[in-house]
Design an enzyme around this catalytic site. Structure first.
Site, mmCIF file in Angstrom:
data_model
loop_
_atom_site.group_PDB
_atom_site.id
_atom_site.type_symbol
_atom_site.label_atom_id
_atom_site.label_comp_id
_atom_site.label_asym_id
_atom_site.label_seq_id
_atom_site.Cartn_x
_atom_site.Cartn_y
_atom_site.Cartn_z
ATOM 1 N N LYS A 53 32.928 72.853 -19.426
ATOM 2 C CA LYS A 53 33.761 72.090 -18.487
ATOM 3 C C LYS A 53 33.429 72.465 -17.046
ATOM 4 O O LYS A 53 33.350 71.600 -16.169
ATOM 5 C CB LYS A 53 35.251 72.338 -18.781
ATOM 6 N N GLN A 97 43.327 75.817 -21.969
ATOM 7 C CA GLN A 97 42.489 75.679 -23.166
ATOM 8 C C GLN A 97 43.277 76.082 -24.419
ATOM 9 O O GLN A 97 43.901 77.145 -24.455
ATOM 10 C CB GLN A 97 41.234 76.561 -23.014
ATOM 11 N N ASP A 120 44.566 66.527 -19.333
ATOM 12 C CA ASP A 120 44.339 66.480 -20.780
ATOM 13 C C ASP A 120 45.106 65.321 -21.421
ATOM 14 O O ASP A 120 44.796 64.915 -22.541
ATOM 15 C CB ASP A 120 44.877 67.776 -21.424
#
Ligand code: GUN
Length: 285
Positions: A53, A97, A120
């Site tokens: 990422k 995460q 997200d």
């Protein structure tokens, strides 16, 4: 018939080029999109994802802040950090995460991310907005799956789409997005009866189970579009999807490889969401 490969890497490069162009335009107005990624603990797969990422951010001109915290971090400490990033005007997107260590309540952490920074698309507010078709941040993996299907030129409208898996992160939102595109959608899961038969009737088959080779060749309708979301580390040490690729490739019209399919697209969609967040937070979208 030998299926055509849907090249996730090439498509992701296209999506990232779009994000890079949008970032360049924002920078001309003095805005640098910024993504904060929090990684708690030492999970090897998560470390690989987070590094990826950060690399994608670099390629797109997006600023990335990676915050690595020890496994022993308390929920209170993590919530305090999320609160700090939420209040930081320079940070446009916050990603924690997953999975988090067992002593931390994932739901409480996701709920602490303000919906406007939830790139997200996991927060209940974004999930609800997606459900009713309002502007929101779409969850990256399902949004990437839809873009991959669309890249084939196969019209989703009126097709039978079967999604195997009902997770909040992939299965459920993938079904909603396909429904939004006018597919007739069936969601299958561990309690589904006649799974094989249902899958065999799918014009579009999305596998998000998390078990290597779960989808066998005889579950694939000839000419189907097969999207394999699974990333499973096999006994051979290599990455495998949920679909028995060698069998399915002879039946499907289009199929995604693993690796090099859905994975790169998920990350590319995250870049798009981050740029969009920067634009929205500055009143530009
Ligand atoms: N872990 C595996 N996939 C994801 C993802 O898309 N987002 C986050 N936050 N964690 C993940």
């Amino acid at each position: 018939m030998q299926a055509k490969l849907i090249d996730g890497k090439a498509l992701a490069a296209q999506v990232k080029a779009e994000a890079a162009a949008e970032t360049a335009a924002l920078k001309k107005q003095g805005i640098t999109p910024c993504l904060a990624v929090i990684l708690v603990g030492e999970d090897p797969a998560s470390q690989v994802y987070v590094r990826g990422k950060a690399r994608d951010c670099g390629e797109c001109g997006i600023e990335s802040r990676v915050i690595r915290l020890p496994e022993s971090t308390t929920q209170q400490e993590l919530l305090a950090l999320v609160g700090q990033l939420a209040a930081d005007r320079a940070v446009n997107g916050i990603l924690v995460q997953l999975p988090l260590p067992g002593h931390i309540d994932e739901k409480a952490v996701i709920d602490a991310i303000p919906p406007e920074k939830d790139v997200d698309g996991f927060s209940p507010v974004n999930v609800g907005r997606m459900q009713v078709g309002e502007p929101c941040y779409l969850p990256c993996t399902p949004a990437g799956c839809v873009r991959m299907i669309e890249s084939t030129g196969v019209d989703i409208d009126g097709k039978h789409a079967v999604v195997i898996g009902r997770s909040n992160i992939v299965g459920k939102p993938a079904a909603i997005l396909l429904l939004e595109k006018n597919a007739t959608v069936t969601i299958c899961h561990s309690h589904t009866k006649n799974l094989q038969e249902i899958c065999r009737s799918a014009d579009i088959l999305v596998a998000a189970v998390g078990r290597q080779g779960f989808v066998t060749g005889d579950m694939v309708k000839p000419g189907a579009v097969v999207i394999d979301v699974g990333i499973n580390r096999g006994p051979d040490g290599k990455l495998h999807g949920d679909v028995d690729f060698d069998a399915a490739v002879d039946k499907a019209a289009y199929i995604t490889p693993v690796p090099g399919g859905v994975g790169p697209m998920t990350r590319a969609m995250l870049m798009k969401n981050t740029v969009q967040a920067a634009a929205r937070q500055n009143g530009l979208a």
